[in-house]
Design a protein around this motif. Structure first.
Motif, mmCIF file in Angstrom:
data_model
loop_
_atom_site.group_PDB
_atom_site.id
_atom_site.type_symbol
_atom_site.label_atom_id
_atom_site.label_comp_id
_atom_site.label_asym_id
_atom_site.label_seq_id
_atom_site.Cartn_x
_atom_site.Cartn_y
_atom_site.Cartn_z
ATOM 1 N N THR A 43 -14.015 0.849 0.103
ATOM 2 C CA THR A 43 -13.220 -0.359 0.299
ATOM 3 C C THR A 43 -13.684 -1.425 -0.690
ATOM 4 N N ASP A 52 -8.300 -1.572 3.242
ATOM 5 C CA ASP A 52 -7.767 -0.308 2.759
ATOM 6 C C ASP A 52 -8.801 0.417 1.900
ATOM 7 N N ALA A 65 0.819 -1.204 0.000
ATOM 8 C CA ALA A 65 0.000 0.000 0.000
ATOM 9 C C ALA A 65 0.855 1.257 0.000
ATOM 10 N N SER A 100 -8.620 6.262 7.105
ATOM 11 C CA SER A 100 -7.658 5.231 7.475
ATOM 12 C C SER A 100 -8.390 3.911 7.719
ATOM 13 N N PRO A 101 -7.761 2.800 7.328
ATOM 14 C CA PRO A 101 -6.506 2.662 6.578
ATOM 15 C C PRO A 101 -6.742 2.899 5.092
ATOM 16 N N PHE A 102 -5.694 3.281 4.380
ATOM 17 C CA PHE A 102 -5.836 3.505 2.949
ATOM 18 C C PHE A 102 -4.540 3.147 2.242
ATOM 19 N N SER A 103 -4.703 2.849 0.973
ATOM 20 C CA SER A 103 -3.536 2.639 0.120
ATOM 21 C C SER A 103 -3.144 3.961 -0.507
ATOM 22 N N MET A 133 -0.515 -4.316 1.639
ATOM 23 C CA MET A 133 -1.906 -3.992 1.369
ATOM 24 C C MET A 133 -2.812 -4.755 2.329
ATOM 25 N N ARG A 134 -3.928 -4.134 2.702
ATOM 26 C CA ARG A 134 -4.897 -4.747 3.603
ATOM 27 C C ARG A 134 -6.253 -4.832 2.919
#
Length: 393
Positions: free
Chosen positions: A292, A100, A88, A248-251, A96-97
């Motif tokens: 997302t 994200d 990310a 948050s969270p973000f790429s 990466m999540r």
């Protein structure tokens, strides 16, 4: 689909991008594309689904030089497969999540269109109403709301090459509707309304403003109340005009250089540029939503089934206009090589959320790159590869 005038989705490139999948030149090695650990219970797919899809994802990430992606494939027969691959953040190598956030570009059009169609369902406007009364002083070419929705209005787009290439000169600029209309002032129509087809973001600038006027609220509030909340899409939002941040969270989002009209081949790649914080206000109702992958999977299915519309209005939405770029387009929805839905192109991000027409498989791909070397659309190409990898029974 080739285009000499990219838009914030580059949707017009989709058919050729997919058609040339098998001739893409391999890129240099060296990117990290190891899958991250998914949350417990996030995947209910049988082993055959994962074994078919994961090699495709890793190969195409390498081929298209995609730093990171998130994908969800929900098959009626084989379960759901969710995966986060790559990074990310290319500087910190943060993986990466699944949760994200990404800018989803012209997937926003599907949401703006849905609000317009809901207002029509409620009798507050009619799809064949002219645009002109809403925009005194703006040349609407005699077109109707329906023609704006299905891109047959002939109204020129504001997202020309000079506009898109110029974003890097003032990345924090807050764009108003008047600013965007000013970029096309004096330009002649592309064609008489209904006499052709052209992907124009100006259509959805106008539709967003009509939604606000008729709906009595900001576009962000209307989409939140009418789309996100009813469907439980808690990870989605439309930012305020002066807000270039992501939840948050973000790429982070990247481009190879800042030019949209001259994508370089792998051998001549410019530097990878972090464009995460470029202000997205220029996208407005055509492209500024944030979501997302999980929310886009919810939305893809609801969009195609018409969950938020009457059956009669959904039937109108799915009246596709044929065109010479082999991209049938309805009322804020398209067909991409057997996949129904939309894709989205925004500074630093390229996404696609679709349902396979043959069997209802949901395919969602979110990438943190605007476009691949040579101009390929990563989320569109990868979605097509996924569809090929899991033939319908």
């Amino acid at each position: 689909m080739t285009s000499t005038r990219p838009t914030n989705t580059m949707i017009l490139l989709a058919a050729i991008a997919v058609a040339t999948l098998t001739t893409l030149t391999a890129c240099t090695a060296g990117s990290t594309v190891a899958p991250t650990e998914a949350p417990p219970g996030s995947s209910s797919a049988d082993a055959s689904l994962e074994s078919a899809i994961l090699p495709v994802l890793t190969e195409q990430m390498e081929e298209l030089q995609v730093p990171g992606l998130v994908a969800i494939i929900d098959s009626p027969d084989r379960g759901t497969y969710e995966v986060a691959l790559g990074v990310a953040d290319v500087d910190t190598e943060e993986p990466m999540r699944m949760d994200d956030h990404f800018r989803v570009g012209s997937n926003t059009k599907t949401m703006t269109a849905t609000v317009i169609l809901q207002l029509a369902d409620e009798g507050k406007l009619a799809l064949d109403d002219p645009l002109a009364p809403y925009f005194p002083g703006v040349d609407t070419n005699g077109a109707t709301l329906r023609q704006a929705l299905n891109m047959t209005s002939g109204i020129p787009t504001y997202t020309t090459d000079p506009f898109l290439n110029g974003l890097a000169d003032a990345p924090q600029r807050v764009w108003t509707a008047d600013d965007l209309f000013a970029t096309i002032a004096g330009q002649p129509p592309e064609f008489a309304p209904g006499a052709g087809w052209d992907y124009s973001n100006t259509n959805y600038l106008m539709l967003a403003l009509i939604a606000e006027q008729v709906g009595g609220a900001s576009l962000g509030d209307l989409i939140t109340e009418r789309v996100f909340a009813p469907l439980g899409m808690t990870g989605c939002s439309l930012p305020q005009a002066d807000d270039a941040t992501l939840p948050s969270p973000f790429s982070r989002g990247y481009q190879y250089g800042t030019k949209w009209d001259e994508p370089s081949p792998p051998a001549d790649l410019p530097a990878l540029v972090d464009v995460t914080d470029f202000n997205p206000s220029w996208g407005f109702g055509a492209g500024e939503a944030i979501c997302t992958a999980a929310d886009m999977a919810i939305w893809a299915e609801a969009l195609v089934t018409g969950e938020l519309l009457s059956p009669e209005m959904q039937a109108e939405r799915l009246e596709f206009v044929q065109n010479d770029v082999n991209f049938p387009y309805g009322l804020g929805i398209g067909k991409l090589n057997g996949l129904v839905g939309h894709n989205g192109h925004m500074s630093g991000y390229m996404t696609q959320a679709t349902v396979r027409e043959s069997d209802g498989t949901v395919i969602v791909v979110l990438t943190n790159i605007t476009q691949a070397p040579g101009g390929a659309l990563p989320a569109t190409n990868i979605s097509e590869w996924i569809s090929r990898a899991i033939p319908a029974d």
